[in-house]
Write an enzyme that holds these catalytic residues in place. Structure first.
Site, short mmCIF file in Angstrom:
data_model
loop_
_atom_site.label_atom_id
_atom_site.label_comp_id
_atom_site.label_asym_id
_atom_site.label_seq_id
_atom_site.Cartn_x
_atom_site.Cartn_y
_atom_site.Cartn_z
N GLU A 152 -5.99 -14.28 -4.56
CA GLU A 152 -6.70 -12.96 -3.74
C GLU A 152 -8.12 -12.85 -4.01
OE1 GLU A 152 -5.09 -9.15 -5.58
OE2 GLU A 152 -5.83 -8.28 -3.58
N TYR B 223 -7.84 -0.17 -11.17
CA TYR B 223 -9.43 -0.25 -11.33
C TYR B 223 -9.78 0.75 -12.62
CZ TYR B 223 -10.01 -3.48 -7.59
OH TYR B 223 -10.09 -4.61 -6.97
N ASP C 253 -5.58 -5.77 -0.13
CA ASP C 253 -4.66 -4.46 0.24
C ASP C 253 -5.61 -3.52 1.20
OD1 ASP C 253 -6.53 -3.43 -1.37
OD2 ASP C 253 -5.19 -3.33 -2.92
#
Ligand code: NAG
Length: 487
Positions: A465, A229, A80
């Site tokens: 990813e 996170y 991202d």
């Protein structure tokens, strides 16, 4: 010998030859070189004129402008366009540790590895230059970002900026930032003493802030850092980790006393952007093994407990291995736990070999060769010695993931299609089964599931990813494996 027996022996020979070929042709040095190219793809900010990636351009040039601060630069964490402080700092710490430990074995790649560290540490200096009032810890709203599929270069609206302060603390993110700055200061100690000094001064400030204003950024900034996170492990581990790195960088023994007073959770079998206990244990244990520093003997026990929790056939093993032999801890981006574990095994093997020591897991004897062999097997799996014959490093071998969950890799380059690609229009490129147009060289993806299966599918972000913190520890391990088959 009957015909059947003869064919059988012939097959065994052929399998044997094929197996030897597969392992002996692994090009660790080439993989090291590629693993560093990935960090160039993740760069935010103004890119140098001689960028080696033709498909990326400068981005995020207004980052920080909403608060009149300069937050340009740094790394996008994964697929991202958000700059998350906690994983970025951890990435910088692990890249630094890779250079500190194995830089001498990197040859011509040492220069690129230092550049990769500096792209992170330059940003962390900017983010921490407003201490003790504020530490900037994130650029970009993840919910908004994740609802779009856009190139980083097209993000022209000012990104929101987030910080921790004395009244809204974040000992986890500040502790990791201190660790990263201290580790980077060691990387540049000889090549750029002035810069190194700047880094260590900033590290001390970040550590003081982390220690003085205790709290988790998951509370202070909950809505924008969780669940992305979130610091699930709390902040004790980052305080310990920061103290360990500050001690290594300054040799000031007050950091050892501080580390001992914090203690350690010896039951962790995962080392990640969230949980630093095993990393801190190994870092401090080295002081005991190599410098005979009795003050840190307890960390040797913790480090070995960690090794015993991940080594196959160890009586206290608490992780799983897939049928194909991959260490398996969690569904989401499992390879991050593989690269961190392999790195710690490599570091520990090196220290034990140097000091001619071994240890025991229950009744199992562990020597440096065993640690190296297990680490090598994990790296070999990543590079293609696995049931699917697939390299989970993009651009390595002829069989690697084609539909990586990564915006800039999957969208047409700004240098080919001047665009713009809007928030929604980008999704046509997300949903196509076509391969990504821009090869994300060197990126290691999340990896296969617990049965060695891998969906090469952008939608399956747990597997497809990449992330900077998957690659950062691998940089060091690849240098270790490339250097020689013995050490
Ligand atoms: C060691 O670190 C402590 C804590 O940050 C500090 O108070 C002390 O002055 C340092 N000592 C030296 C010799 O730099």
């Amino acid at each position: 010998m009957g015909l059947e027996k003869f064919i059988c022996s012939l097959m065994l020979i052929i399998i044997g030859v094929a197996h030897t070929t597969a392992t002996s042709t692994l090009d660790y040095r080439g993989a090291l070189s590629k693993s560093l190219v990935f960090f160039e793809a993740q760069r935010s900010g103004k890119l140098p004129h001689v960028a080696s990636l033709s498909w990326r351009s400068s981005s995020g040039l207004n980052d920080g402008s909403t608060e009149n601060v300069d937050l340009t630069g740094g790394y996008y964490d994964a697929g991202d366009n958000v700059k998350f402080g906690l994983p970025m700092a951890f990435t910088t710490t692990m890249l630094s540790w890779s250079v500190i430990e194995f830089g001498k074995k990197m040859g011509s790649e040492l220069h690129n590895a230092r550049d990769a560290v500096k792209w992170g540490s330059d940003y962390l200096l900017k983010a921490s230059c407003h201490l003790p009032d504020a530490l900037y810890v994130q650029v970009g709203d993840p919910d908004k970002d994740h609802s779009c599929w856009m190139r980083s270069e097209d993000e022209n609206t000012p990104h929101p900026v987030y910080k921790v302060t004395p009244s809204n603390p974040g000992s986890d993110v500040a502790g990791e930032t201190a660790a990263a700055l201290a580790a980077a200061s060691i990387v540049f100690r000889h090549s750029d003493p002035h810069y190194s000094k700047q880094l260590i001064n900033a590290a001390v400030k970040a550590f003081t802030f982390a220690d003085k204003y205790r709290g988790s950024y998951s509370d202070s900034l909950s809505s924008v850092v969780c669940p992305f996170y979130c610091s699930y492990s709390g902040y004790q581990d980052e305080l310990l980790w920061a103290a360990a790195w500050l001690h290594k960088a300054t040799k000031n023994s007050s950091y050892i006393n501080y580390a001992k007073s914090l203690g350690c959770n010896p039951d962790s079998d995962t080392f990640s952007w969230d949980n630093k206990f095993p990393g801190a244990s190994v870092l401090l244990a080295k002081e005991y093994i190599l410098q005979k520093n009795q003050d840190v003997s307890e960390f040797r026990d913790h480090a070995e407990k960690f090794m015993c929790s991940i080594l196959p056939n160890s009586p206290s093993m608490s992780v799983k291995y897939t049928p194909g032999g991959l260490l398996y801890k969690m569904t989401g981006s499992n390879l991050q736990y593989v690269t961190t574990a392999s790195f710690l095994m490599s570091v520990y093997a090196k220290s034990l070999r140097f000091s001619k020591q071994t240890f025991q897991c229950g009744g199992m004897a562990v020597n440096p060769s065993l640690l190296r062999e297990v680490a090598k097997k994990q790296v070999d799996y990543i590079l293609g010695v696995n049931p699917k014959g697939m390299s989970y490093m993009v651009g390595y071998s002829n069989n690697f993931p084609q539909r990586v969950h990564h915006r800039d890799s999957s969208l047409p380059s700004v240098n080919i299609f001047s665009g713009p690609v809007t928030c929604d229009s980008g999704f046509q490129y997300y949903h196509t089964s076509n391969p990504n147009p821009n090869v994300l060289t060197g990126a290691v993806v999340g990896g296969p599931d617990e049965n060695d299966n891998f969906a090469d599918d952008r939608d399956n972000f747990a597997q497809s990813e990449p992330a900077t913190y998957i690659n950062a520890p691998l940089v060091g391990t690849l240098a270790y494996l490339a250097a020689s088959s013995q050490h």
